[in-house]
Design a protein around this motif. Structure first.
Motif, PDB file in Angstrom:
ATOM      1  N   ARG A  60      -0.253   7.217   0.382  1.00  0.00           N
ATOM      2  CA  ARG A  60      -1.554   7.833   0.116  1.00  0.00           C
ATOM      3  C   ARG A  60      -2.694   6.875   0.445  1.00  0.00           C
ATOM      4  NH1 ARG A  60      -1.735  10.018  -5.558  1.00  0.00           N
ATOM      5  NH2 ARG A  60      -0.332  11.501  -4.618  1.00  0.00           N
ATOM      6  N   GLU A  61      -2.562   5.610   0.029  1.00  0.00           N
ATOM      7  CA  GLU A  61      -3.598   4.618   0.320  1.00  0.00           C
ATOM      8  C   GLU A  61      -3.724   4.380   1.831  1.00  0.00           C
ATOM      9  OE1 GLU A  61      -3.552   1.685  -3.544  1.00  0.00           O
ATOM     10  OE2 GLU A  61      -1.756   1.733  -2.282  1.00  0.00           O
ATOM     11  N   LEU A  89       0.841  -1.197   0.000  1.00  0.00           N
ATOM     12  CA  LEU A  89       0.000   0.000   0.000  1.00  0.00           C
ATOM     13  C   LEU A  89       0.876   1.247   0.000  1.00  0.00           C
ATOM     14  CD1 LEU A  89      -2.691  -1.038   2.637  1.00  0.00           C
ATOM     15  CD2 LEU A  89      -3.039  -0.757   0.177  1.00  0.00           C
ATOM     16  N   SER A  90       0.470   2.222  -0.780  1.00  0.00           N
ATOM     17  CA  SER A  90       1.218   3.479  -0.827  1.00  0.00           C
ATOM     18  C   SER A  90       0.912   4.310   0.410  1.00  0.00           C
ATOM     19  CB  SER A  90       0.828   4.270  -2.086  1.00  0.00           C
ATOM     20  OG  SER A  90      -0.508   4.738  -1.965  1.00  0.00           O
ATOM     21  N   SER A 101      -5.504   7.293   3.367  1.00  0.00           N
ATOM     22  CA  SER A 101      -6.937   7.231   3.113  1.00  0.00           C
ATOM     23  C   SER A 101      -7.621   6.229   4.049  1.00  0.00           C
ATOM     24  CB  SER A 101      -7.185   6.851   1.656  1.00  0.00           C
ATOM     25  OG  SER A 101      -8.553   6.680   1.406  1.00  0.00           O
TER      26      SER A 101
END
Length: 148
Positions: free
Chosen positions: A25-26, A22-23, A29
């Motif tokens: 950003r992910e 997972l990044s 979120s």
């Protein structure tokens, strides 16, 4: 160390255990915080030694291994060190624990088919007796410890 975990740390650990790719950003979120905050928290967890690395999980079946077996090794007198070295050097052994009791080691080995079992175990016959169980299924694969 457990006291230093908060809800965000636990959410990040759970998310990374499901998918370590997972990044930032992910992850941000999923957790409701900023990407820089996520990055800093993950790095802190790494610095603490909680996260020790990120690995790719390979499929033994896709690599041609159709069977897995658990082998218990009972070393002959004076052979523990040699047996230990052989276990480490045998690439078909994908996991091994040194344990208490008569069996000094319990290992998981991969086989393309049952005909390979004798050949793999024969290499150990001068150093230990073995007991083998073929794995039928693995309801719980090696999984990370649950966050406290």
């Amino acid at each position: 160390m457990e006291d230093s975990f908060d809800k965000l740390d636990l959410m990040l650990l759970r998310a990374l255990c499901r998918d370590a790719r997972l990044s930032w950003r992910e992850l941000a979120s999923l957790t409701g915080v900023s990407a820089p905050t996520v990055r800093d928290r993950v790095r802190r967890l790494q610095d603490m030694g909680v996260i020790q690395g990120f690995v790719a999980e390979l499929s033994a079946k896709a690599l041609g291994y159709t069977l897995e077996a658990i082998v218990r090794f009972k070393p002959f007198p004076g052979k523990v060190h040699l047996l230990s070295e052989m276990i480490v050097m045998t690439d078909r052994i994908v996991q091994c624990d040194k344990v208490t009791g008569e069996d000094a080691f319990v290992a998981r080995i991969l086989l393309k088919d049952i005909s390979e079992l004798d050949e793999v175990l024969e290499a150990f016959s001068a150093h230990a007796s073995t007991q083998t169980s073929v794995v039928k299924s693995s309801p719980v694969r090696m999984r990370p410890p649950p966050p406290a």
